[in-house]
Design a protein around this motif. Structure first.
Motif, mmCIF file in Angstrom:
data_model
loop_
_atom_site.group_PDB
_atom_site.id
_atom_site.type_symbol
_atom_site.label_atom_id
_atom_site.label_comp_id
_atom_site.label_asym_id
_atom_site.label_seq_id
_atom_site.Cartn_x
_atom_site.Cartn_y
_atom_site.Cartn_z
ATOM 1 N N VAL A 33 0.845 -1.198 0.000
ATOM 2 C CA VAL A 33 0.000 0.000 0.000
ATOM 3 C C VAL A 33 0.879 1.246 0.000
ATOM 4 N N VAL A 34 1.958 1.210 0.768
ATOM 5 C CA VAL A 34 2.885 2.346 0.824
ATOM 6 C C VAL A 34 3.531 2.578 -0.541
ATOM 7 N N ILE A 35 3.925 1.486 -1.191
ATOM 8 C CA ILE A 35 4.570 1.594 -2.496
ATOM 9 C C ILE A 35 3.585 2.101 -3.547
ATOM 10 N N ALA A 36 2.345 1.675 -3.449
ATOM 11 C CA ALA A 36 1.341 2.079 -4.439
ATOM 12 C C ALA A 36 0.879 3.520 -4.248
ATOM 13 N N GLN A 37 0.999 4.035 -3.022
ATOM 14 C CA GLN A 37 0.518 5.379 -2.713
ATOM 15 C C GLN A 37 1.647 6.148 -2.024
ATOM 16 N N PRO A 38 2.535 6.756 -2.816
ATOM 17 C CA PRO A 38 3.784 7.315 -2.267
ATOM 18 C C PRO A 38 3.620 8.362 -1.177
ATOM 19 N N TYR A 39 2.469 9.035 -1.082
ATOM 20 C CA TYR A 39 2.332 10.012 0.001
ATOM 21 C C TYR A 39 2.453 9.345 1.365
ATOM 22 N N ARG A 40 2.180 8.052 1.408
ATOM 23 C CA ARG A 40 2.283 7.320 2.669
ATOM 24 C C ARG A 40 3.743 7.141 3.114
ATOM 25 N N VAL A 41 4.678 7.240 2.180
ATOM 26 C CA VAL A 41 6.098 7.173 2.548
ATOM 27 C C VAL A 41 6.427 8.292 3.519
ATOM 28 N N ARG A 42 5.955 9.487 3.213
ATOM 29 C CA ARG A 42 6.226 10.625 4.094
ATOM 30 C C ARG A 42 5.533 10.450 5.441
ATOM 31 N N GLN A 43 4.354 9.856 5.460
ATOM 32 C CA GLN A 43 3.687 9.580 6.738
ATOM 33 C C GLN A 43 4.568 8.719 7.626
ATOM 34 N N TRP A 44 5.111 7.642 7.040
ATOM 35 C CA TRP A 44 5.933 6.729 7.827
ATOM 36 C C TRP A 44 7.288 7.322 8.177
ATOM 37 N N LEU A 45 7.793 8.191 7.328
ATOM 38 C CA LEU A 45 9.029 8.879 7.671
ATOM 39 C C LEU A 45 8.805 9.762 8.899
ATOM 40 N N ASP A 46 7.661 10.414 8.965
ATOM 41 C CA ASP A 46 7.328 11.219 10.139
ATOM 42 C C ASP A 46 7.231 10.334 11.386
ATOM 43 N N VAL A 47 6.657 9.152 11.232
ATOM 44 C CA VAL A 47 6.586 8.212 12.351
ATOM 45 C C VAL A 47 7.985 7.778 12.759
ATOM 46 N N GLY A 48 8.782 7.335 11.785
ATOM 47 C CA GLY A 48 10.102 6.793 12.080
ATOM 48 C C GLY A 48 11.052 7.810 12.677
ATOM 49 N N GLU A 49 10.914 9.072 12.286
ATOM 50 C CA GLU A 49 11.807 10.115 12.785
ATOM 51 C C GLU A 49 11.194 10.920 13.934
ATOM 52 N N GLY A 50 10.071 10.403 14.456
ATOM 53 C CA GLY A 50 9.526 10.942 15.699
ATOM 54 C C GLY A 50 8.724 12.214 15.600
ATOM 55 N N ARG A 51 8.286 12.583 14.428
ATOM 56 C CA ARG A 51 7.516 13.825 14.293
ATOM 57 C C ARG A 51 6.018 13.624 14.503
ATOM 58 N N SER A 52 5.519 12.437 14.222
ATOM 59 C CA SER A 52 4.084 12.211 14.349
ATOM 60 C C SER A 52 3.795 10.726 14.483
ATOM 61 N N ARG A 53 2.819 10.408 15.346
ATOM 62 C CA ARG A 53 2.336 9.032 15.439
ATOM 63 C C ARG A 53 0.816 9.047 15.550
ATOM 64 N N ASP A 54 0.200 9.665 14.564
ATOM 65 C CA ASP A 54 -1.255 9.711 14.518
ATOM 66 C C ASP A 54 -1.723 8.447 13.807
ATOM 67 N N TRP A 55 -1.873 7.359 14.569
ATOM 68 C CA TRP A 55 -2.191 6.062 13.971
ATOM 69 C C TRP A 55 -3.546 6.074 13.281
ATOM 70 N N ASP A 56 -4.502 6.827 13.800
ATOM 71 C CA ASP A 56 -5.813 6.875 13.156
ATOM 72 C C ASP A 56 -5.710 7.477 11.762
ATOM 73 N N GLU A 57 -4.833 8.445 11.584
ATOM 74 C CA GLU A 57 -4.634 9.034 10.266
ATOM 75 C C GLU A 57 -3.903 8.064 9.342
ATOM 76 N N VAL A 58 -2.862 7.426 9.851
ATOM 77 C CA VAL A 58 -2.085 6.494 9.032
ATOM 78 C C VAL A 58 -2.964 5.365 8.507
ATOM 79 N N PHE A 59 -3.831 4.835 9.358
ATOM 80 C CA PHE A 59 -4.625 3.659 8.994
ATOM 81 C C PHE A 59 -6.082 3.979 8.677
ATOM 82 N N ALA A 60 -6.374 5.224 8.392
ATOM 83 C CA ALA A 60 -7.747 5.604 8.054
ATOM 84 C C ALA A 60 -8.252 4.771 6.870
ATOM 85 N N GLY A 61 -9.417 4.146 7.039
ATOM 86 C CA GLY A 61 -10.007 3.348 5.976
ATOM 87 C C GLY A 61 -9.598 1.887 5.987
ATOM 88 N N PHE A 62 -8.690 1.494 6.891
ATOM 89 C CA PHE A 62 -8.213 0.106 6.950
ATOM 90 C C PHE A 62 -8.708 -0.561 8.230
#
Length: 229
Positions: A33-62
């Motif tokens: 899903v991340v590969i198919a929708q590249p905007y999600r790469v930046r979401q996970w980069l924010d998670v990995g580098e400690g800027r955001s962990r809004d799990w409801d936003e990351v997994f919205a619709g899943f």
């Protein structure tokens, strides 16, 4: 979120994703899903580098999530979604190493070396056409390579040790009635019993993850260069 996959990549996560979709626990979030929708790469980069962990936003619709990078955050997800059940996919550690070292880790190790001219040109085109996707290697390091394996993905013994320790930690942390330790070869019965749903008539899906990985990113890179999306 109804089901959280705690298993490492290359433990049958693609097959589990297909199974969960068939059982009504989809859409299921997966690295594809991340590969198919590249905007999600930046979401996970924010998670990995400690800027955001809004799990409801990351997994919205899943309704479920398996595979990396989600599996690297199984503790956080289990705490955020206390009613979700946890499936820990496992396989023989030696066979897991053979698979991951020829796919995910091989790709990540290639990023550490100076790329051939052709690859550098492709990288530049992707950066211009799809800047979010160009962050994929950095995201993978932040969420999996460095976070889970301390960057030591070329160390076979250490990677297997991490794999085995991970399995033990999940088993110790998640209550027995909330956890299923699962191998895709076991088929529908244990998974359906755990989730409380009927066994489908069709065979349990067996997705060839290694073959899918080898063709997935090259095709995606080409579409990004040509279409910019």
């Amino acid at each position: 979120m109804k089901v959280i996959g705690a298993g490492f990549g290359r433990t049958g996560t693609a097959s589990l994703r297909a199974a969960l979709d068939l059982l009504g626990f989809g859409p299921c979030y997966h690295m594809s899903v991340v590969i198919a929708q590249p905007y999600r790469v930046r979401q996970w980069l924010d998670v990995g580098e400690g800027r955001s962990r809004d799990w409801d936003e990351v997994f919205a619709g899943f309704r479920s999530a398996v595979d990396w990078p989600a599996a690297a955050y199984w503790r956080e997800l289990a705490a955020r979604y206390p009613d979700a059940k946890v499936v820990l996919t496992v396989r023989d550690p030696e066979r897991w190493w053979e698979s991951v070292s020829e796919t995910i880790f091989r790709s990540a190790l290639a990023e550490r070396r100076r790329l051939p001219l052709r690859r550098r040109v492709i990288r530049r085109l992707v950066a211009l056409r799809a800047p979010d996707f160009a962050l994929y290697p950095r995201m993978a390091r932040a969420t999996v390579i460095d976070r889970v394996f301390d960057g030591r993905i070329d160390d076979r013994a250490y990677a297997i040790e991490v794999f085995e320790r991970h399995v033990a930690e999940v088993k110790a942390a998640i209550a027995a009635d909330r956890l299923l330790v699962f191998e895709s070869g076991q088929g529908w019965e244990p998974l359906c019993a755990f989730l409380g749903v009927p066994v489908p008539e069709e065979p349990f899906p067996q997705v060839n993850e290694r073959a899918a990985f080898m063709g997935k990113r090259p095709r995606r890179l080409w579409r990004l260069i040509v279409r910019g999306r």
